[in-house]
Design an enzyme around this catalytic site. Structure first.
Site, PDB file in Angstrom:
ATOM      1  CG  ASP A 162      59.373  31.790  15.210  1.00 53.29           C
ATOM      2  OD1 ASP A 162      58.136  31.895  15.117  1.00 53.29           O
ATOM      3  OD2 ASP A 162      59.948  31.474  16.262  1.00 53.29           O
ATOM      4  CG  HIS A 184      49.715  35.952  15.002  1.00 52.03           C
ATOM      5  ND1 HIS A 184      50.100  36.875  15.950  1.00 52.03           N
ATOM      6  CD2 HIS A 184      48.378  36.129  14.850  1.00 52.03           C
ATOM      7  CE1 HIS A 184      49.055  37.564  16.348  1.00 52.03           C
ATOM      8  NE2 HIS A 184      47.995  37.129  15.698  1.00 52.03           N
TER       9      HIS A 184
END
Length: 465
Positions: free
Chosen positions: A370, A162
């Site tokens: 991110d 992720h």
């Protein structure tokens, strides 16, 4: 007992810690969290989730939550400190996020990482039905795929990362880099958020392991491991429906009234993490106030800092710095009863979060790095009125999809200031064609489409093996 045909293996169980301690279990849904992402994929399906319940020592009896069977992995306080706080979040997390903070290396952390990963692999091997799909999640458990394949070669094993996967010059700093790569290659399919992460992984396995990499994946030791980019998304329809509720619209109006009915509201919702660019954002806003380009109370910034990982020293220090800076800004630019920055260090439920999105004229999502950032997608989905502006970091995975946002380099304070002003100058009551285009994208590429894409690719990777 082997009875599960779809098994999710993740560091944590998706349950609320406080409620669980009282014997009441509900799905843990925090903005950007794994539970939030996978909830719509797994709810009311015959799935099993393996993970830690959040409290060291024995786990209390668990019940199914939203139809998902929960299987605990017990961790001691030492396991938690050395595996989760240590190797995962003080060694891997900084390196995977461009070394925003220096990575720390301790041999006992690596030993704990191995030990805990083996525990998760053993648990999955116990509960998975013959030929089951086991979907291992994220950087905490990168050794599990190979460990699990050793125990249960009949399983179809997927791994999804992720967070970003770093460039070779950063990953090569890891003392145990080969072991991490071998661990991931135990999967049949390794999924990443973006294509450049796939590229980084291919470079590393060819350099470190002398494997062969091409557009189809990795060949090593007589096996072919598929790789690919699968950008994760949100339950777009659920957020749109929630944001359309009368109670959410009323709550949004109440929030603006509580803020003093400002002309413009800027909102940021972040986990309290040094990768999220919170300090850079506060610096830019302070300078806008000092320059007179924005004025309180006509414009206010609402900064939500969701607490977490506060036992890790770097995160604790960040919290203290953020609180001090918010106090300085309000001391210099606020006045009695009127704050320039409203700082909220708490977790909001889904209804409150939707109301915040509806109340904000500008959403500022400016992480330094991110993997994706689902908050950006949630804001877009929540603006069912067609209005609003999204200021988005170029270094968030979401920027590759939400190309119509106001894209910024979060390290460029002057650029962030100018972009915030540009977004603030847009008419807040005028529907935005840029927002409409982004909403159309996330409707088509929602969380169900992501899961279908990944699981279909996993089935194809396992076909004929």
């Amino acid at each position: 007992m082997r009875d599960a045909s779809l098994v999710v293996v993740a560091s944590r169980l998706p349950i609320n810690d406080a409620a669980a301690s009282e014997g009441v279990f509900e799905w843990r849904r925090t903005p950007g969290g794994l539970g939030e992402a996978l909830h719509p994929v797994l709810i009311n399906k015959p799935a099993t989730w393996i993970g830690w319940a959040g409290t060291p020592g024995p786990t209390p009896p668990l019940i199914d939550v939203d139809g998902v069977h929960l299987v605990p992995v017990e961790l001691s306080e030492e396991d938690f400190q050395d595996h989760y706080e240590g190797f995962a979040n003080s060694t891997l997390w900084p390196l995977y996020h461009d070394a925003v903070e220096p990575a720390v290396h301790h041999r006992r952390w690596w030993e704990a990482y191995q030990r805990v990963n083996q525990r998760y692999a053993d648990r999955a091997a116990e509960v998975a039905a013959p030929g089951a799909v086991v979907w291992v999640q994220d950087y905490h458990l990168q050794l599990v795929p190979a460990m699990l394949r050793e125990l249960r070669p009949d399983l179809r094993i997927g791994f999804f990362l992720h967070v970003p996967f770093p460039p070779p010059e950063l990953f090569m700093q890891l003392p145990r880099r080969a072991e991490i790569l071998f661990g991931m290659l135990g999967a049949d399919l390794i999924g990443f958020q973006r294509s450049h992460a796939v590229h980084n992984f291919h470079l590393l396995v060819t350099k470190v392991l002398c494997a062969t990499a091409d557009e189809h994946g990795i060949s090593l030791g007589g096996r072919t491991v598929r790789t690919g980019a699968f950008p994760i998304s949100i339950d777009t329809a659920e957020m749109e429906a929630l944001a359309s509720r009368d109670e959410v619209v009323r709550k949004a109006a109440e929030l603006r009234a509580d803020l003093g009915d400002p002309q413009r509201v800027i909102l940021s919702v972040d986990r309290l993490d040094y990768t999220k660019g919170i300090e850079h954002r506060l610096k830019a806003y302070r300078e806008l106030l000092a320059d007179g380009r924005v004025k309180a109370p006509e414009t206010v910034l609402v900064q939500v800092g969701i607490p977490g990982r506060e036992r890790v020293e770097q995160f604790r220090q960040l919290r203290d710095r953020v609180e001090r800076e918010v106090g300085r800004i309000n001391g210099d630019f606020g006045r009695l009863g009127v704050a320039a920055v409203h700082y909220l260090s708490q977790v909001f439920d889904r209804t409150e979060l939707a109301a915040l999105y509806r109340a904000a004229d500008v959403m500022a999502v400016t992480p330094l790095r991110d993997g994706m950032n689902l908050v950006a997608k949630e804001y877009v989905a929540a603006r069912v009125d067609g209005c609003g502006a999204l200021v988005l970091s170029e270094f968030a995975g979401a920027a590759a999809e939400l190309t119509q946002a106001y894209l910024v380099n979060p390290h460029d304070v002057e650029g962030v200031k100018d972009t915030l002003i540009e977004a603030l100058q847009a008419d807040p009551a005028e529907p935005s064609p840029q927002l409409a285009a982004m909403r159309a994208h996330i409707r088509e590429h929602d969380i169900q489409a992501w899961a279908r894409s990944y699981l279909t690719a996993l089935e194809a990777a396992c076909a004929g093996r």
